[in-house]
Design an enzyme around this catalytic site. Structure first.
Site, PDB file in Angstrom:
ATOM      1  N   ALA A  65       0.651  -1.131  -0.076  1.00 32.39           N
ATOM      2  CA  ALA A  65       0.015   0.093  -0.040  1.00 32.39           C
ATOM      3  C   ALA A  65       0.855   1.092   0.006  1.00 32.39           C
ATOM      4  O   ALA A  65       1.890   1.123   0.347  1.00 32.39           O
ATOM      5  CB  ALA A  65      -0.741  -0.066   1.171  1.00 32.39           C
ATOM      6  N   GLY A 110       0.490  -5.162   0.859  1.00 31.06           N
ATOM      7  CA  GLY A 110      -0.478  -5.115   0.118  1.00 31.06           C
ATOM      8  C   GLY A 110      -0.338  -5.639  -1.258  1.00 31.06           C
ATOM      9  O   GLY A 110      -1.423  -6.195  -1.849  1.00 31.06           O
ATOM     10  N   GLU A 113      -0.734  -9.346  -0.596  1.00 36.54           N
ATOM     11  CA  GLU A 113      -2.116  -9.597  -0.503  1.00 36.54           C
ATOM     12  C   GLU A 113      -3.071  -9.468  -1.547  1.00 36.54           C
ATOM     13  O   GLU A 113      -3.849 -10.337  -1.847  1.00 36.54           O
ATOM     14  CB  GLU A 113      -2.559  -8.553   0.801  1.00 36.54           C
ATOM     15  CG  GLU A 113      -1.901  -8.925   2.025  1.00 36.54           C
ATOM     16  CD  GLU A 113      -2.260  -7.743   2.976  1.00 36.54           C
ATOM     17  OE1 GLU A 113      -1.693  -6.217   2.642  1.00 36.54           O
ATOM     18  OE2 GLU A 113      -2.563  -7.746   4.138  1.00 36.54           O
ATOM     19  N   GLU A 133       4.789  -5.484   7.070  1.00 38.34           N
ATOM     20  CA  GLU A 133       4.037  -4.389   7.847  1.00 38.34           C
ATOM     21  C   GLU A 133       4.418  -4.072   9.236  1.00 38.34           C
ATOM     22  O   GLU A 133       4.373  -2.953   9.583  1.00 38.34           O
ATOM     23  CB  GLU A 133       2.340  -4.674   7.942  1.00 38.34           C
ATOM     24  CG  GLU A 133       1.596  -4.548   6.315  1.00 38.34           C
ATOM     25  CD  GLU A 133       1.740  -5.810   5.480  1.00 38.34           C
ATOM     26  OE1 GLU A 133       2.519  -6.600   5.730  1.00 38.34           O
ATOM     27  OE2 GLU A 133       1.027  -5.932   4.680  1.00 38.34           O
TER      28      GLU A 133
HETATM   29  N1  DAK Z   1       4.612   3.261  -0.806  1.00 36.65           N
HETATM   30  C1  DAK Z   1       4.813   4.473  -1.425  1.00 36.65           C
HETATM   31  N2  DAK Z   1       6.046   4.626  -2.051  1.00 36.65           N
HETATM   32  C2  DAK Z   1       6.832   3.752  -2.126  1.00 36.65           C
HETATM   33  C3  DAK Z   1       6.502   2.320  -1.649  1.00 36.65           C
HETATM   34  C4  DAK Z   1       5.307   2.174  -1.110  1.00 36.65           C
HETATM   35  N3  DAK Z   1       4.776   1.175  -0.512  1.00 36.65           N
HETATM   36  N4  DAK Z   1       7.507   1.369  -1.998  1.00 36.65           N
HETATM   37  C5  DAK Z   1       8.403   2.261  -2.740  1.00 36.65           C
HETATM   38  N5  DAK Z   1       8.019   3.379  -2.959  1.00 36.65           N
HETATM   39  C6  DAK Z   1       8.822   4.596  -3.802  1.00 36.65           C
HETATM   40  C7  DAK Z   1       9.948   4.948  -2.687  1.00 36.65           C
HETATM   41  O1  DAK Z   1       9.559   5.715  -2.072  1.00 36.65           O
HETATM   42  C8  DAK Z   1      10.633   5.488  -4.096  1.00 36.65           C
HETATM   43  O2  DAK Z   1      10.288   6.880  -4.227  1.00 36.65           O
HETATM   44  P1  DAK Z   1      11.205   8.061  -4.595  1.00 36.65           P
HETATM   45  O3  DAK Z   1      12.115   8.217  -3.514  1.00 36.65           O
HETATM   46  O4  DAK Z   1      12.094   7.607  -5.858  1.00 36.65           O
HETATM   47  O5  DAK Z   1      10.500   9.229  -4.756  1.00 36.65           O
HETATM   48  C9  DAK Z   1      10.286   4.687  -5.183  1.00 36.65           C
HETATM   49  O6  DAK Z   1       9.084   3.996  -4.844  1.00 36.65           O
HETATM   50  C10 DAK Z   1      11.703   3.476  -5.302  1.00 36.65           C
HETATM   51  O7  DAK Z   1      11.815   2.678  -4.367  1.00 36.65           O
HETATM   52  P2  DAK Z   1      13.288   2.551  -3.849  1.00 36.65           P
HETATM   53  O8  DAK Z   1      14.015   3.951  -4.053  1.00 36.65           O
HETATM   54  O9  DAK Z   1      12.994   2.263  -2.303  1.00 36.65           O
HETATM   55  O10 DAK Z   1      13.557   1.096  -4.270  1.00 36.65           O
HETATM   56  P3  DAK Z   1      14.588   0.281  -4.140  1.00 36.65           P
HETATM   57  O11 DAK Z   1      14.716  -0.670  -5.028  1.00 36.65           O
HETATM   58  O12 DAK Z   1      15.895   0.702  -3.280  1.00 36.65           O
HETATM   59  O13 DAK Z   1      13.696  -0.454  -2.888  1.00 36.65           O
HETATM   60  C11 DAK Z   1      11.930  -1.709  -1.881  1.00 36.65           C
HETATM   61  C12 DAK Z   1      12.828  -1.223  -3.190  1.00 36.65           C
HETATM   62  C13 DAK Z   1      10.564  -2.416  -2.519  1.00 36.65           C
HETATM   63  C14 DAK Z   1      12.765  -2.834  -0.945  1.00 36.65           C
HETATM   64  C15 DAK Z   1      11.562  -0.355  -1.065  1.00 36.65           C
HETATM   65  O14 DAK Z   1      10.904   0.315  -1.939  1.00 36.65           O
HETATM   66  C16 DAK Z   1      10.706  -0.725   0.259  1.00 36.65           C
HETATM   67  O15 DAK Z   1      11.051  -1.391   1.106  1.00 36.65           O
HETATM   68  N6  DAK Z   1       9.255  -0.463  -0.168  1.00 36.65           N
HETATM   69  C17 DAK Z   1       8.310  -0.349   0.969  1.00 36.65           C
HETATM   70  C18 DAK Z   1       8.113  -1.693   0.820  1.00 36.65           C
HETATM   71  C19 DAK Z   1       6.795  -1.903   1.917  1.00 36.65           C
HETATM   72  O16 DAK Z   1       6.999  -1.562   3.220  1.00 36.65           O
HETATM   73  N7  DAK Z   1       5.694  -2.276   1.754  1.00 36.65           N
HETATM   74  C20 DAK Z   1       4.573  -2.475   2.503  1.00 36.65           C
HETATM   75  C21 DAK Z   1       3.835  -1.458   2.701  1.00 36.65           C
HETATM   76  S1  DAK Z   1       2.530  -1.389   3.767  1.00 36.65           S
HETATM   77  C22 DAK Z   1      -4.572  -1.412   5.408  1.00 36.65           C
HETATM   78  C23 DAK Z   1      -4.657  -2.475   4.535  1.00 36.65           C
HETATM   79  C24 DAK Z   1      -3.488  -2.538   4.117  1.00 36.65           C
HETATM   80  C25 DAK Z   1      -2.234  -2.101   4.282  1.00 36.65           C
HETATM   81  C26 DAK Z   1      -2.292  -0.847   4.970  1.00 36.65           C
HETATM   82  C27 DAK Z   1      -3.569  -0.656   5.622  1.00 36.65           C
HETATM   83  N8  DAK Z   1      -5.810  -1.123   6.205  1.00 36.65           N
HETATM   84  C28 DAK Z   1      -6.824  -2.169   6.531  1.00 36.65           C
HETATM   85  C29 DAK Z   1      -6.059   0.516   6.502  1.00 36.65           C
HETATM   86  C30 DAK Z   1      -1.075  -2.400   3.707  1.00 36.65           C
HETATM   87  C31 DAK Z   1       0.015  -2.174   4.026  1.00 36.65           C
HETATM   88  C32 DAK Z   1       1.449  -2.282   3.160  1.00 36.65           C
HETATM   89  O17 DAK Z   1       1.205  -2.734   2.223  1.00 36.65           O
END
Ligand code: DAK
Length: 261
Positions: A65, A110, A113, A133
């Site tokens: 997400a 997400g 998921e 998460e």
């Molecule tokens: N959201 C927003 N932007 C993201 C992102 C994300 N999840 N993942 C990556 N980006 C963006 C980065 O911020 C970066 O943006 P700029 O800095 O260039 O503007 C760009 O994508 C490229 O990312 P990186 O520079 O970080 O790329 P790398 O290859 O170095 O790293 C990575 C790739 C996938 C390992 C890293 O980007 C990363 O760790 N990303 C976050 C992964 C993560 O934690 N995902 C889980 C998110 S939490 C809900 C229901 C569901 C959810 C929430 C609430 N409710 C019921 C309310 C779900 C939650 C989630 O999914």
């Protein structure tokens, strides 16, 4: 259809849905979730489409997400976002057509998921999986605590969720999170071959099989088997069953030529 973050292409009986926000690694924001809802509705209504593939543009399937959108959400906004995500994922899971997730890269949070709301997952050797998460101070919220355990078992699901660690495609295959792993350049071709094989079978029978499996997995075996008997009986109201069996008895096959009726 005016879409900013998703590309919808149709080739014969197959719809190819590409999440296309590569600058943010296809992270799911509200806009993308709303577009996905529109795309699913279109596919639902299009009787020429018998199988669906979902993939991502660039190096990611979906990196979760959208954290930048979620960061400052209040309780009401968080709840609204969660309701939207769950609605769209459930709509996809219940879509009466088989859905293949072609996981080309990061499949996180997400994104994992979303993949689990599809029927079949195939991955590129470059794909990486995880539920990060708890490292962000939240629990999986789009069904991860429920679908992951159903798919890979409680032990593997708890390890993935509690550690927030990423695993590669080989490990995802080993634990049963994905069905097959392919070289990146052949992933879409393989997804299309799989979708074509499925789409060439009797669409109503495929649809009813999906309904029986999805409903049956939620309940006890006796109730589940009654769902199976029900859908089995329904097949005998279709032209495809009559013509498919007739073709067999005449030493022919209807595969590829079912009427979807
Ligand atoms: N959201 C927003 N932007 C993201 C992102 C994300 N999840 N993942 C990556 N980006 C963006 C980065 O911020 C970066 O943006 P700029 O800095 O260039 O503007 C760009 O994508 C490229 O990312 P990186 O520079 O970080 O790329 P790398 O290859 O170095 O790293 C990575 C790739 C996938 C390992 C890293 O980007 C990363 O760790 N990303 C976050 C992964 C993560 O934690 N995902 C889980 C998110 S939490 C809900 C229901 C569901 C959810 C929430 C609430 N409710 C019921 C309310 C779900 C939650 C989630 O999914």
């Amino acid at each position: 259809m005016n879409l900013k973050n998703i590309i919808l292409e149709k080739e014969g009986k197959i719809a190819l849905v590409t999440l296309n926000r590569p600058k943010a690694l296809n992270a799911l924001n509200s806009e993308t979730l709303q577009e996905l809802d529109i795309v699913i509705e279109d596919i639902e209504k299009d009787s020429s489409i018998c199988a669906v593939i979902i993939t991502g543009a660039g190096k990611s399937f979906v990196a979760g997400a959208d954290i930048s959108e979620m960061k400052d959400m209040n309780v009401i906004e968080g709840r609204k976002f969660g309701i939207l995500g769950n609605k769209v994922f459930r709509r996809l899971e219940n879509l009466e057509k088989p859905v293949i997730a072609a996981l080309n890269g990061f499949t996180l949070g997400g994104g994992c998921e979303l993949a689990m709301s599809c029927d079949i997952r195939i991955a590129s050797t470059k794909a990486k999986f995880g539920q990060p998460e708890v490292g962000l101070g939240i629990t999986p919220g789009f069904g991860g605590t429920q679908r992951l355990a159903r798919l890979v078992g409680m032990g593997a699901a708890k390890e993935l969720i509690y550690t927030a660690k990423m695993i590669d495609a080989t490990e995802a295959y080993r634990i049963g999170l994905v069905n097959k792993v392919f070289e990146p350049e052949t992933l879409i071709e393989e997804a299309k071959a799989l979708a074509t094989t499925i789409a060439n079978n009797a669409p109503v029978a495929v649809k009813l099989s999906k309904v029986a499996i999805n409903k049956g997995i939620q309940t006890d075996i006796d109730t589940a088997l009654s769902y199976e008997s029900e859908v089995f009986g329904t097949c005998f109201s279709t032209e495809d069953q009559k013509e498919g069996m007739d073709a067999f008895l005449n030493k022919k096959s209807l595969v590829g030529n079912f009427k979807n009726k």
